[in-house]
Design a protein around this motif. Structure first.
Motif, mmCIF file in Angstrom:
data_model
loop_
_atom_site.group_PDB
_atom_site.id
_atom_site.type_symbol
_atom_site.label_atom_id
_atom_site.label_comp_id
_atom_site.label_asym_id
_atom_site.label_seq_id
_atom_site.Cartn_x
_atom_site.Cartn_y
_atom_site.Cartn_z
ATOM 1 N N HIS A 162 51.571 42.767 31.227
ATOM 2 C CA HIS A 162 53.014 43.031 31.212
ATOM 3 C C HIS A 162 53.621 42.697 29.849
ATOM 4 N N GLY A 163 53.069 41.683 29.193
ATOM 5 C CA GLY A 163 53.670 41.188 27.962
ATOM 6 C C GLY A 163 53.091 41.760 26.695
ATOM 7 N N ALA A 164 52.163 42.687 26.799
ATOM 8 C CA ALA A 164 51.546 43.267 25.602
ATOM 9 C C ALA A 164 52.470 44.280 24.939
ATOM 10 N N ILE A 165 52.279 44.462 23.648
ATOM 11 C CA ILE A 165 52.953 45.546 22.922
ATOM 12 C C ILE A 165 52.067 46.785 23.001
ATOM 13 N N TYR A 166 52.666 47.897 23.380
ATOM 14 C CA TYR A 166 51.932 49.146 23.550
ATOM 15 C C TYR A 166 52.370 50.179 22.517
ATOM 16 N N PRO A 167 51.429 50.995 22.056
ATOM 17 C CA PRO A 167 51.764 52.002 21.041
ATOM 18 C C PRO A 167 52.896 52.934 21.446
ATOM 19 N N ASP A 168 52.935 53.332 22.713
ATOM 20 C CA ASP A 168 53.979 54.261 23.136
ATOM 21 C C ASP A 168 55.368 53.653 23.002
ATOM 22 N N ASP A 169 55.498 52.341 23.240
ATOM 23 C CA ASP A 169 56.797 51.680 23.082
ATOM 24 C C ASP A 169 57.232 51.686 21.622
ATOM 25 N N VAL A 170 56.290 51.399 20.732
ATOM 26 C CA VAL A 170 56.602 51.398 19.299
ATOM 27 C C VAL A 170 56.953 52.808 18.841
ATOM 28 N N LYS A 171 56.190 53.783 19.305
ATOM 29 C CA LYS A 171 56.455 55.175 18.917
ATOM 30 C C LYS A 171 57.842 55.612 19.367
ATOM 31 N N HIS A 172 58.211 55.236 20.574
ATOM 32 C CA HIS A 172 59.541 55.595 21.085
ATOM 33 C C HIS A 172 60.637 54.976 20.220
ATOM 34 N N LEU A 173 60.531 53.673 19.952
ATOM 35 C CA LEU A 173 61.545 53.022 19.138
ATOM 36 C C LEU A 173 61.611 53.615 17.741
ATOM 37 N N ALA A 174 60.459 53.975 17.185
ATOM 38 C CA ALA A 174 60.425 54.519 15.826
ATOM 39 C C ALA A 174 61.211 55.815 15.708
ATOM 40 N N SER A 175 61.434 56.485 16.823
ATOM 41 C CA SER A 175 62.195 57.734 16.804
ATOM 42 C C SER A 175 63.695 57.502 16.854
ATOM 43 N N LEU A 176 64.117 56.245 17.035
ATOM 44 C CA LEU A 176 65.526 55.884 17.155
ATOM 45 C C LEU A 176 66.009 55.212 15.878
ATOM 46 N N ARG A 177 67.295 54.984 15.792
ATOM 47 C CA ARG A 177 67.878 54.303 14.637
ATOM 48 C C ARG A 177 68.651 53.079 15.119
#
Length: 256
Positions: A162-177
């Motif tokens: 539950h507490g791990a950082i996942y690539p999809d979460d980072v990718k999603h945030l990277a698309s935002l400002r």
């Protein structure tokens, strides 16, 4: 790199009202002391308390922990990201997210008094993803739902997933400002930090980042790397509090 001085001038009042809290590990008394001191000396309170993970509660819902704050400082809003210890057990995870009107910021950007705050909770786990290495799983669903065989005899997936950082979460945030990025893990300016978080901050075009996790504050060293990083990185140590300008409100166990 965005103009940090201009950003601070434009948003100074809002940034003063944003308090970022380092790992508390179930210790909350210093928050009350900081709030009481501020109201006595300046007759005002922050608008937001933003926890940087490792709230670390497993016997009481977060909404109950926050009840005295709600009673004594009803105008103060609360947001949080999770840390690695918030996934030590399923009880930790459930207690943290039984949070009432406190806002879970992980994986999203939320505007707080005109300042856009992005949240990335958790830590890098080698069994999931440890940059710059390749990820084993792209997201939490893939990591936790691997069929019946790994979880036979009534077992559950390891709660730390539950507490791990996942690539999809980072990718999603990277698309935002955003203007400010909060993480539990540290960027590369910390000796145990990660360049992947540098890149995320640059992709999001943030002015400033805050992190916890390591129970230290190396922000003066970080400032020497500001131009290279492309943003202003700040740490908040164990039970420490800083406002959105990076000013120390409470210096953790070392006192005021």
């Amino acid at each position: 790199m965005r103009d940090m001085a201009e950003f601070d001038r434009q948003h100074s009042q809002a940034l003063e009202g944003l308090w970022f809290l380092g790992d508390v590990h179930a210790e909350f008394r210093h928050i009350a002391r900081a709030l009481e001191k501020l109201t006595k000396t300046m007759s005002k309170t922050p608008n937001w308390l933003v926890f940087l993970g490792d709230i670390d509660i497993d016997h009481q819902p977060f909404r109950e922990v926050l009840a005295p704050l709600r009673q004594n400082f009803p105008e103060v809003k609360v947001a949080f990201i999770h840390g690695n210890h918030d996934a030590d057990t399923y009880e930790h995870w459930a207690c943290l997210h039984d949070c009432g009107d406190a806002m879970a910021l992980h994986g999203q950007v939320v505007e707080m008094d005109g300042v856009r705050i992005a949240g990335l909770g958790g830590n890098f786990l080698g069994r999931i993803w440890s940059p710059p290495g390749e990820p084993v799983f792209a997201n939490k669903a893939a990591a936790m739902n691997r069929g019946a065989f790994p979880w036979r005899d009534g077992q559950k997936p390891n709660p730390k997933l539950h507490g791990a950082i996942y690539p999809d979460d980072v990718k999603h945030l990277a698309s935002l400002r955003a203007d400010i990025l909060i993480t539990h893990e540290a960027p590369s300016c910390h000796p145990y930090g990660f360049a992947a978080l540098d890149q995320l901050a640059r992709d999001m075009q943030v002015v400033r980042s805050f992190h916890g996790h390591h129970h230290d504050d190396r922000s003066l060293d970080y400032a020497l790397q500001r131009v290279t990083l492309g943003f202003d990185a700040l740490a908040v140590d164990y039970c420490g509090i800083k406002n959105g300008l990076g000013q120390v409100i409470y210096a953790g166990p070392k006192g005021w």
